[in-house]
Design a protein around this motif. Sequence first.
Motif, PDB file in Angstrom:
ATOM      1  N   THR A  11       0.690  -0.992  -0.044  1.00 14.30           N
ATOM      2  CA  THR A  11       0.136   0.067  -0.148  1.00 14.30           C
ATOM      3  C   THR A  11       0.967   1.324  -0.013  1.00 14.30           C
ATOM      4  O   THR A  11       0.313   2.377  -0.233  1.00 14.30           O
ATOM      5  N   GLU A  12       2.055   1.307  -0.041  1.00 13.44           N
ATOM      6  CA  GLU A  12       3.187   2.246   0.198  1.00 13.44           C
ATOM      7  C   GLU A  12       3.435   2.777  -1.112  1.00 13.44           C
ATOM      8  O   GLU A  12       4.719   3.418  -1.098  1.00 13.44           O
ATOM      9  N   TYR A  13       3.387   2.136  -2.111  1.00 12.95           N
ATOM     10  CA  TYR A  13       3.997   2.356  -3.484  1.00 12.95           C
ATOM     11  C   TYR A  13       3.721   3.929  -3.656  1.00 12.95           C
ATOM     12  O   TYR A  13       2.825   4.540  -3.396  1.00 12.95           O
ATOM     13  N   ILE A  14       4.552   4.344  -4.586  1.00 12.40           N
ATOM     14  CA  ILE A  14       4.238   5.787  -5.001  1.00 12.40           C
ATOM     15  C   ILE A  14       3.672   5.766  -6.435  1.00 12.40           C
ATOM     16  O   ILE A  14       4.317   5.192  -7.623  1.00 12.40           O
ATOM     17  N   PRO A  15       2.328   6.447  -6.448  1.00 12.93           N
ATOM     18  CA  PRO A  15       1.517   6.383  -7.558  1.00 12.93           C
ATOM     19  C   PRO A  15       2.342   7.285  -8.712  1.00 12.93           C
ATOM     20  O   PRO A  15       3.159   7.984  -8.409  1.00 12.93           O
ATOM     21  N   ILE A  71      -9.558   5.656  -0.169  1.00  9.98           N
ATOM     22  CA  ILE A  71      -8.378   4.885   0.427  1.00  9.98           C
ATOM     23  C   ILE A  71      -7.192   4.205  -0.229  1.00  9.98           C
ATOM     24  O   ILE A  71      -7.759   4.355  -1.561  1.00  9.98           O
ATOM     25  N   ASN A  72      -6.273   3.939   0.124  1.00 12.05           N
ATOM     26  CA  ASN A  72      -5.180   3.308  -0.885  1.00 12.05           C
ATOM     27  C   ASN A  72      -4.877   4.279  -1.746  1.00 12.05           C
ATOM     28  O   ASN A  72      -4.590   3.713  -3.041  1.00 12.05           O
ATOM     29  N   SER A 122      -9.370  10.691   2.065  1.00 16.18           N
ATOM     30  CA  SER A 122      -9.092   9.950   2.647  1.00 16.18           C
ATOM     31  C   SER A 122      -7.783   9.092   2.819  1.00 16.18           C
ATOM     32  O   SER A 122      -7.423   7.931   3.805  1.00 16.18           O
ATOM     33  N   SER A 123      -6.811   9.576   1.845  1.00 14.80           N
ATOM     34  CA  SER A 123      -5.389   9.036   2.000  1.00 14.80           C
ATOM     35  C   SER A 123      -4.469  10.152   1.506  1.00 14.80           C
ATOM     36  O   SER A 123      -5.053  10.929   0.603  1.00 14.80           O
ATOM     37  N   TRP A 150      -4.850   5.093   4.666  1.00 18.07           N
ATOM     38  CA  TRP A 150      -6.139   5.551   5.084  1.00 18.07           C
ATOM     39  C   TRP A 150      -5.845   6.533   6.531  1.00 18.07           C
ATOM     40  O   TRP A 150      -5.273   5.971   7.396  1.00 18.07           O
ATOM     41  N   ILE A 151      -6.551   7.642   6.375  1.00 19.74           N
ATOM     42  CA  ILE A 151      -6.201   8.569   7.523  1.00 19.74           C
ATOM     43  C   ILE A 151      -7.148   8.280   8.549  1.00 19.74           C
ATOM     44  O   ILE A 151      -7.223   8.855   9.601  1.00 19.74           O
TER      45      ILE A 151
END
Length: 277
Positions: free
Chosen positions: A170-174, A189-190, A227-228, A262-263
């Motif tokens: 989930t921590e990839y750099i988009p 999220i995500n 949300s993220s 997700w915050i």
Amino acid sequence: MGHSANVNLTTGGMERGETNRIKQLLREERGSEISNSILLDSLREKGISDLETFVERNIQAHTESQAQPLVTLFPETQDMSPEDAITEIVFSSKAATQAKEITHNSPKMPFVLGNSYYKPSEISKFNGRRVHFVWDRNMIQNGFLRVVTDRDEYRAFLAGSVQPKSTESTEYIPYSHVPGAGHTFYQHINFGGYVLNLAYRHAYPDLTKVTMSGFWFWATSWNDQISSLKTGSGPAVLWEHIMNPYPAGASMTVGANTNIPWIGSAWNDRISCITAS
């Protein structure tokens, strides 16, 4: 509508709620059902009766939707370092004065201040004082929010807030996020949905005026939508209410180089203003 600035849009009756009707059709992906009469009625509903006013409102909406330089909103931060600038905004004398009138709402999670743990309802003990949340990953994972109440605590958080690079999926750099180029906020999220970028030393003082989707005056704003997020090489402060003229309500700082898939229930779909250094 034609090309003459003298074209009048006031003929015909006005059906109440046309603006909300258009927003609903857009949300439901039924934009093809928006007719000329619906558009005209919605414009009249907003007090737009000629092309000159229409153009003026469009320019105003576009301008208000842009991020503003931090120094424009807070001239006192002109020659400050990023850490000093964000500390000044959060714990300035203006913030302290404003806090005297604050009755804090209970957060959705218990919180930690120093070495003391508090139930959500116990935040009332801090009514009239500046209470600032900070994103502490370890605390969050254990079910607690972290609170700081003065500059020294805050600067200590900023100094130790940089997160190590994670290998979690989930921590990839988009593709839309460029490390070092600023901060990126996401609708879902995500890191999904619509994307909002914010450069360093800039702010969105009023997310109700920043367009997320839709068009013209019937757009959906970024207010209460985030949300993220991913921060760049500086911190970002999330505010519960719009800046009018100073940020108000609950606030939370997210440190540099922090990815939040997700915050959480405490801050999901709650953000109305963002300041970044």
